[in-house]
Design a protein around this motif. Structure first.
Motif, PDB file in Angstrom:
ATOM      1  N   ALA A   1       0.782  -1.151  -0.091  1.00 22.68           N
ATOM      2  CA  ALA A   1       0.090  -0.030   0.200  1.00 22.68           C
ATOM      3  C   ALA A   1       0.866   1.258   0.145  1.00 22.68           C
ATOM      4  O   ALA A   1       0.162   2.382  -0.210  1.00 22.68           O
ATOM      5  CB  ALA A   1      -0.997  -0.012   0.961  1.00 22.68           C
ATOM      6  N   THR A   2       2.036   1.297   0.214  1.00 24.36           N
ATOM      7  CA  THR A   2       2.858   2.504   0.312  1.00 24.36           C
ATOM      8  C   THR A   2       4.093   2.529  -0.948  1.00 24.36           C
ATOM      9  O   THR A   2       4.313   1.383  -1.160  1.00 24.36           O
ATOM     10  CB  THR A   2       3.602   2.871   1.619  1.00 24.36           C
ATOM     11  OG1 THR A   2       4.530   1.577   1.631  1.00 24.36           O
ATOM     12  CG2 THR A   2       2.465   2.629   2.879  1.00 24.36           C
ATOM     13  N   ARG A   3       4.185   3.780  -1.476  1.00 24.99           N
ATOM     14  CA  ARG A   3       5.288   3.836  -2.289  1.00 24.99           C
ATOM     15  C   ARG A   3       6.762   3.358  -1.832  1.00 24.99           C
ATOM     16  O   ARG A   3       7.352   2.515  -2.606  1.00 24.99           O
ATOM     17  CB  ARG A   3       5.419   5.395  -2.867  1.00 24.99           C
ATOM     18  CG  ARG A   3       6.358   5.428  -3.916  1.00 24.99           C
ATOM     19  CD  ARG A   3       6.566   7.056  -4.234  1.00 24.99           C
ATOM     20  NE  ARG A   3       5.193   7.421  -4.944  1.00 24.99           N
ATOM     21  CZ  ARG A   3       4.793   7.366  -6.158  1.00 24.99           C
ATOM     22  NH1 ARG A   3       5.852   7.264  -7.067  1.00 24.99           N
ATOM     23  NH2 ARG A   3       3.743   7.876  -6.563  1.00 24.99           N
ATOM     24  N   GLU A   4       7.129   3.338  -0.854  1.00 25.63           N
ATOM     25  CA  GLU A   4       8.290   2.838  -0.154  1.00 25.63           C
ATOM     26  C   GLU A   4       8.368   1.472  -0.231  1.00 25.63           C
ATOM     27  O   GLU A   4       9.406   0.970  -0.514  1.00 25.63           O
ATOM     28  CB  GLU A   4       8.661   3.685   1.343  1.00 25.63           C
ATOM     29  CG  GLU A   4       8.800   5.147   1.286  1.00 25.63           C
ATOM     30  CD  GLU A   4       7.328   5.808   1.105  1.00 25.63           C
ATOM     31  OE1 GLU A   4       6.268   5.314   1.512  1.00 25.63           O
ATOM     32  OE2 GLU A   4       7.495   6.939   0.869  1.00 25.63           O
ATOM     33  N   GLU A   5       7.082   1.049   0.210  1.00 25.14           N
ATOM     34  CA  GLU A   5       7.014  -0.735   0.392  1.00 25.14           C
ATOM     35  C   GLU A   5       7.326  -1.103  -1.121  1.00 25.14           C
ATOM     36  O   GLU A   5       7.834  -2.336  -1.388  1.00 25.14           O
ATOM     37  CB  GLU A   5       5.807  -1.168   1.085  1.00 25.14           C
ATOM     38  CG  GLU A   5       5.870  -0.957   2.591  1.00 25.14           C
ATOM     39  CD  GLU A   5       4.439  -1.480   3.156  1.00 25.14           C
ATOM     40  OE1 GLU A   5       4.540  -2.229   3.722  1.00 25.14           O
ATOM     41  OE2 GLU A   5       3.515  -0.547   3.197  1.00 25.14           O
ATOM     42  N   MET A   6       6.456  -0.420  -1.854  1.00 25.54           N
ATOM     43  CA  MET A   6       6.298  -1.043  -3.323  1.00 25.54           C
ATOM     44  C   MET A   6       7.770  -0.941  -3.955  1.00 25.54           C
ATOM     45  O   MET A   6       8.426  -2.083  -4.533  1.00 25.54           O
ATOM     46  CB  MET A   6       5.461  -0.168  -4.205  1.00 25.54           C
ATOM     47  CG  MET A   6       4.051  -0.114  -3.789  1.00 25.54           C
ATOM     48  SD  MET A   6       2.952   0.885  -4.577  1.00 25.54           S
ATOM     49  CE  MET A   6       2.793   0.216  -6.064  1.00 25.54           C
ATOM     50  N   LEU A   7       8.594  -0.003  -3.723  1.00 20.35           N
ATOM     51  CA  LEU A   7      10.195   0.220  -4.288  1.00 20.35           C
ATOM     52  C   LEU A   7      10.854  -0.875  -3.547  1.00 20.35           C
ATOM     53  O   LEU A   7      11.612  -1.428  -4.323  1.00 20.35           O
ATOM     54  CB  LEU A   7      10.473   1.557  -4.165  1.00 20.35           C
ATOM     55  CG  LEU A   7       9.797   2.717  -4.978  1.00 20.35           C
ATOM     56  CD1 LEU A   7      10.172   4.220  -4.534  1.00 20.35           C
ATOM     57  CD2 LEU A   7      10.080   2.417  -6.284  1.00 20.35           C
ATOM     58  N   ALA A   8      10.661  -0.892  -2.318  1.00 23.82           N
ATOM     59  CA  ALA A   8      11.579  -1.935  -1.680  1.00 23.82           C
ATOM     60  C   ALA A   8      11.399  -3.261  -2.201  1.00 23.82           C
ATOM     61  O   ALA A   8      12.537  -4.239  -2.359  1.00 23.82           O
ATOM     62  CB  ALA A   8      11.309  -1.789  -0.093  1.00 23.82           C
ATOM     63  N   ALA A   9       9.926  -3.698  -2.522  1.00 27.11           N
ATOM     64  CA  ALA A   9      10.104  -4.989  -2.894  1.00 27.11           C
ATOM     65  C   ALA A   9      10.311  -5.185  -4.183  1.00 27.11           C
ATOM     66  O   ALA A   9      11.021  -6.087  -4.640  1.00 27.11           O
ATOM     67  CB  ALA A   9       8.450  -5.358  -2.733  1.00 27.11           C
ATOM     68  N   GLY A  10      10.481  -3.941  -5.005  1.00 31.62           N
ATOM     69  CA  GLY A  10      10.840  -4.097  -6.294  1.00 31.62           C
ATOM     70  C   GLY A  10      12.405  -4.152  -6.347  1.00 31.62           C
ATOM     71  O   GLY A  10      12.984  -4.837  -7.409  1.00 31.62           O
ATOM     72  N   ARG A  11      13.164  -3.624  -5.501  1.00 30.94           N
ATOM     73  CA  ARG A  11      14.358  -3.827  -5.396  1.00 30.94           C
ATOM     74  C   ARG A  11      15.013  -5.210  -5.123  1.00 30.94           C
ATOM     75  O   ARG A  11      15.972  -5.664  -5.741  1.00 30.94           O
ATOM     76  CB  ARG A  11      15.219  -2.849  -4.278  1.00 30.94           C
ATOM     77  CG  ARG A  11      14.977  -1.420  -4.545  1.00 30.94           C
ATOM     78  CD  ARG A  11      15.548  -0.467  -3.634  1.00 30.94           C
ATOM     79  NE  ARG A  11      15.068   0.745  -3.346  1.00 30.94           N
ATOM     80  CZ  ARG A  11      14.256   1.176  -2.282  1.00 30.94           C
ATOM     81  NH1 ARG A  11      14.046   0.508  -1.480  1.00 30.94           N
ATOM     82  NH2 ARG A  11      13.712   2.260  -2.230  1.00 30.94           N
TER      83      ARG A  11
END
Length: 442
Positions: free
Chosen positions: A432-442
């Motif tokens: 649900a958050t941009r930071e979590e999305m980017l972290a998962a993407g990394r």
């Protein structure tokens, strides 16, 4: 020399344009620039989570993004991270496909006390750029509008939070829906039932919840000769009318939550103050002639509700460096060619989807829309951009400290959400958050 095209917007309109470009006889490479770290636009953030069939379209869109000629570049905010003139350095043409995410206004007194349906949809779809809380402390609420979004909003407001737990909603949405106190949702239409914009499937699904009763009020449920002529030309609306007619006057069965459908009631004022809404005032309407427009009868009703949601259509927003028709809420264009203030085409600049034609039509209608735009682009575009390598684009964003969420990011985020779902015996749980999305993407 291969044509280089940038598409601003990673929803269905932009992805369909990329698909048509790469299927053409031209040698084309496409970069899709998207503000969010994930693709799919309104399919991911505008479709109610209890509509998994509609989200099946993601599989087709994903196949386009996986093409070697297509790159997905997410987490890029057009107008902040890159401007139109910057894109001209790297691309021979730019297609804008940013859709529509704002709500249209009702234009009545007290409107500032209401909520926009698009904002509520963004909350329950866990859009990363909206707050994670939503006020649901009401007993009765009003939804103004008779399209599929109005039905989605009404259904989510009426269902129990636990009913939604089979979907991809994250914990904060489940907690918010579980805590709500709503028992009655009133849906209002200005016109009669023959003109309802619901799709037949969406309407029938409204009646499937074990906890929600659908009540069609007979007052205003009139179909005159003009309405009969209208449904004779529109098969889907005849199916909608048949369903509604079967529900009029049904005996209640005592379910704990109710959705009330009211026809020929035009909102005229939202009553309340800084402490909240107390009522929605409507005026009974009738259709005096065959054009489908309505007139007020002078008969007013105050409906005791504590919240009002506007679901009368989405509205596109202006973009930096591009002309915008504020009245029509579209980028001025001629069959997808963007026009300047004097009405002349701006070279190498195109538009497709809702920001081209307005927020009308279902997701599939964007295919023919994109085909028209792409045909003009291929006819008119030559290879003129000075910096033609994909690495030039990558270096541009790296120099500005932009973390680009590539398609590889999306695949890792996708697998992460699926794994979260498997742990709860669900197909997916959305991050649900941009930071979590980017972290998962990394």
């Amino acid at each position: 020399m291969s044509l280089r095209v940038a598409i601003v917007g990673g929803g269905p309109a932009g992805i369909y344009a990329a698909d048509i470009l790469t299927k053409s006889e031209a040698d084309v490479s496409v970069d899709i620039l998207e503000r969010l770290p994930a693709p799919f636009g309104l399919v991911r953030y505008g479709v109610a989570p209890d509509h998994p069939r509609i989200k099946e379209i993601v599989k087709a869109l994903q196949r386009v993004l996986a093409k070697p000629e297509v790159r997905f570049l997410g987490n890029i905010d057009f107008g902040v991270d890159v401007k139109l003139e910057d894109l001209r350095e790297f691309y021979d043409a730019v297609i804008v496909a940013t859709g529509a995410m704002a709500d249209r206004d009702l234009g009545i007194p007290g409107e500032e006390l209401s909520f926009g349906a698009a904002d509520f949809v963004s909350w329950y779809d866990a859009h990363p750029d909206v707050p994670q809380t939503w006020p649901l402390q009401a007993k009765s609420v009003a939804v103004v509008g008779v399209g599929n979004v109005a039905l989605d909003v009404a259904r989510v407001l009426a269902k129990t939070g636990d009913e939604m737990l089979v979907t991809d909603i994250p914990a904060h949405v489940h907690e918010g829906l579980k805590a709500k106190t709503i028992t009655d949702v009133h849906v209002f239409a200005r016109r009669g039932p023959a003109y309802a914009k619901f799709s037949p499937l969406e309407l029938r699904e409204l009646n499937h919840s074990p906890n929600v009763e659908v009540i069609v009020h007979p007052e205003g449920f009139d179909v005159d000769e003009h309405g009969m002529a209208h449904i004779a030309k529109h098969k889907a609306q005849k199916m909608v009318l048949d369903t509604l007619a079967n529900w009029v006057g049904r005996d209640p069965v005592g379910k704990p939550h109710r959705i009330h459908l009211h026809f020929c009631e035009a909102p005229t004022e939202i009553l309340g103050d800084q402490n909240g809404v107390t009522a929605l005032r409507t005026e009974r309407t009738h259709s005096p002639n065959a054009d489908g427009n309505v007139e007020g009868t002078g008969e007013f009703t105050d409906w005791e509700v504590q919240q009002v949601y506007r679901a009368i259509g989405y509205r596109s927003s202006a973009l930096p460096g591009l002309p915008f028709d504020d009245r029509a809420a579209v980028i001025p264009n001629d069959e997808g060619r963007v026009l300047d203030l004097d009405g002349a085409p701006i070279p190498g600049t195109y538009v497709t989807g809702w920001i081209k034609r307005g927020p009308v039509g279902l997701i599939g209608h964007t295919k023919s829309d994109a085909a028209q735009t792409v045909a003009h682009l291929l006819e008119e575009t030559t290879a003129t951009a000075p910096s033609r390598d994909a690495t030039d684009v990558d270096a541009y964003f790296a120099d500005r400290g932009v973390e680009v969420a590539t398609y590889d990011y999306w695949e890792r985020l996708d697998q992460h959400e699926i794994a979260l779902g498997e742990a709860q015996d669900r197909l997916r749980v959305k991050v649900a958050t941009r930071e979590e999305m980017l972290a998962a993407g990394r």
